[in-house]
Enzyme design. Structure first.
Site, PDB file in Angstrom:
ATOM      1  N   ASP A   1     186.576  33.107  -4.465  1.00 33.92           N
ATOM      2  CA  ASP A   1     186.820  31.689  -4.707  1.00 33.92           C
ATOM      3  C   ASP A   1     185.494  30.954  -4.862  1.00 33.92           C
ATOM      4  O   ASP A   1     184.517  31.262  -4.182  1.00 33.92           O
ATOM      5  CB  ASP A   1     187.616  31.088  -3.552  1.00 33.92           C
ATOM      6  CG  ASP A   1     188.043  29.661  -3.810  1.00 33.92           C
ATOM      7  OD1 ASP A   1     188.660  29.417  -4.858  1.00 33.92           O
ATOM      8  OD2 ASP A   1     187.746  28.797  -2.973  1.00 33.92           O
TER       9      ASP A   1
ATOM     10  N   HIS B   1     193.208  31.150 -15.625  1.00 30.50           N
ATOM     11  CA  HIS B   1     192.746  30.086 -14.733  1.00 30.50           C
ATOM     12  C   HIS B   1     191.326  29.649 -15.072  1.00 30.50           C
ATOM     13  O   HIS B   1     191.029  28.449 -15.121  1.00 30.50           O
ATOM     14  CB  HIS B   1     192.826  30.568 -13.282  1.00 30.50           C
ATOM     15  CG  HIS B   1     192.367  29.568 -12.277  1.00 30.50           C
ATOM     16  ND1 HIS B   1     193.005  28.351 -12.095  1.00 30.50           N
ATOM     17  CD2 HIS B   1     191.322  29.582 -11.390  1.00 30.50           C
ATOM     18  CE1 HIS B   1     192.394  27.673 -11.143  1.00 30.50           C
ATOM     19  NE2 HIS B   1     191.359  28.390 -10.707  1.00 30.50           N
TER      20      HIS B   1
END
Length: 305
Positions: free
Chosen positions: A145, A216
């Site tokens: 992340d 994404h």
């Protein structure tokens, strides 16, 4: 102006996140309490130097004018909610947001208790989450992340307002995501990688031409009209229990425009019907917009001219 350290902090091992609403007749008392926050952050940093503690408090869009009526951050606005069928990113306003991060869980908890004592009787705790580092800074989906986060001095350039009365402050957007883990884990790793546009084990981003228009990384890598990257600084961390897992998503930026554009790109189908397919596997349960003023603003109770 001195920015709150939590805005641009490097990743930590632990975090506590607190959302409060102010009780009726509590506004003056809250302003007085928030004026003590910079000293509290300094006290914790000095008392536990090995913990890399950093604190952040941000004030909600709806309550800002009640607390600081003399001036308002120019772009502070409501959370840009989205609804596309069952894919939603709701607005759930809160008055105050605290991010308390540390490399020691006990120090993060000490910070929670000090904040609770400072605000006792004038606020109501509406939501509490504990964040933690998962493996090598991965989300619970198994992917790293914050790969696109700015580094070094660029963190402050992206996250902090650079000029004017609110220099050193930051526009903050917070969402609590709950992942649909059972559904996600049924996917082959190659399918997961295509959804992200990045490899899973070694975190290598696909070449642009290889990314699906629904990836994404494709939907969130945006440029403005002048061709400049629309960056944000993510301070997100996973959260979880035995039954549910998710992400506390936190965006810090010198303007709310970048986050708003990213959320639009994720949820709103383009002319070809493409949207971010990661939104099929995670659900935003909250969404709130805040501004995190600099330490001098807090200490002065907003009386800086």
């Amino acid at each position: 102006m001195t920015a709150q350290a939590g805005i641009c902090a490097e990743p930590n091992l632990h975090a506590h996140y607190l959302m409060f609403n102010i009780l009726p007749e509590g506004y003056v008392s809250v302003v007085n309490a928030l004026a003590k926050i910079p000293a509290l952050w300094q006290e914790l940093e000095q008392e536990y130097p090995d913990a890399n503690f950093s604190g952040l408090v941000a004030i909600g869009n709806q309550v800002w004018d009640e607390l600081y009526p003399n001036a308002r951050p120019t772009e502070l606005a409501a959370f840009p909610a989205q609804q596309q069928g069952q894919r939603v990113a709701p607005e759930t306003p809160f008055d105050l947001f605290f991010q308390l991060r540390s490399d020691r869980l006990d120090v993060a908890y000490i910070a929670v208790q000090k904040v609770m004592a400072l605000l006792a009787g004038i606020v109501e705790l509406k939501d509490e989450r504990q964040g933690f580092r998962y493996l090598d800074c991965r989300d619970m989906t198994g992917f790293v992340d914050g790969t696109e986060n700015p580094q070094g001095e660029d963190r402050a350039q992206v996250a902090l307002v650079q000029e004017g009365r609110f220099a050193g402050g930051s526009y903050i957007h917070v969402q609590h995501y709950r992942h649909k883990m059972a559904r996600w884990q049924k996917l082959a790793i190659t399918v997961q990688e295509d959804i992200y546009g990045r490899t899973k084990p070694d975190n290598i981003e696909y070449e642009s031409a290889q990314k699906a228009p629904t990836a994404h990384t494709k939907r969130t890598s945006l440029k403005d009209a002048a061709g400049n990257s629309m960056e944000i600084l993510r301070q997100s961390m996973p959260w979880g229990t035995a039954n549910v897992q998710g992400l506390v998503f936190i965006a810090c930026c010198n303007t709310p425009v970048h986050f708003t554009r990213m959320l639009d790109s994720m949820f709103v189908p383009d002319d070809q019907g493409h949207f971010d397919h990661l939104t099929l596997f995670t659900q935003a349960e909250t969404g709130a917009a805040f501004f995190a003023p600099d330490q001098e603003w807090l200490s002065s109770k907003g009386d800086i001219t």
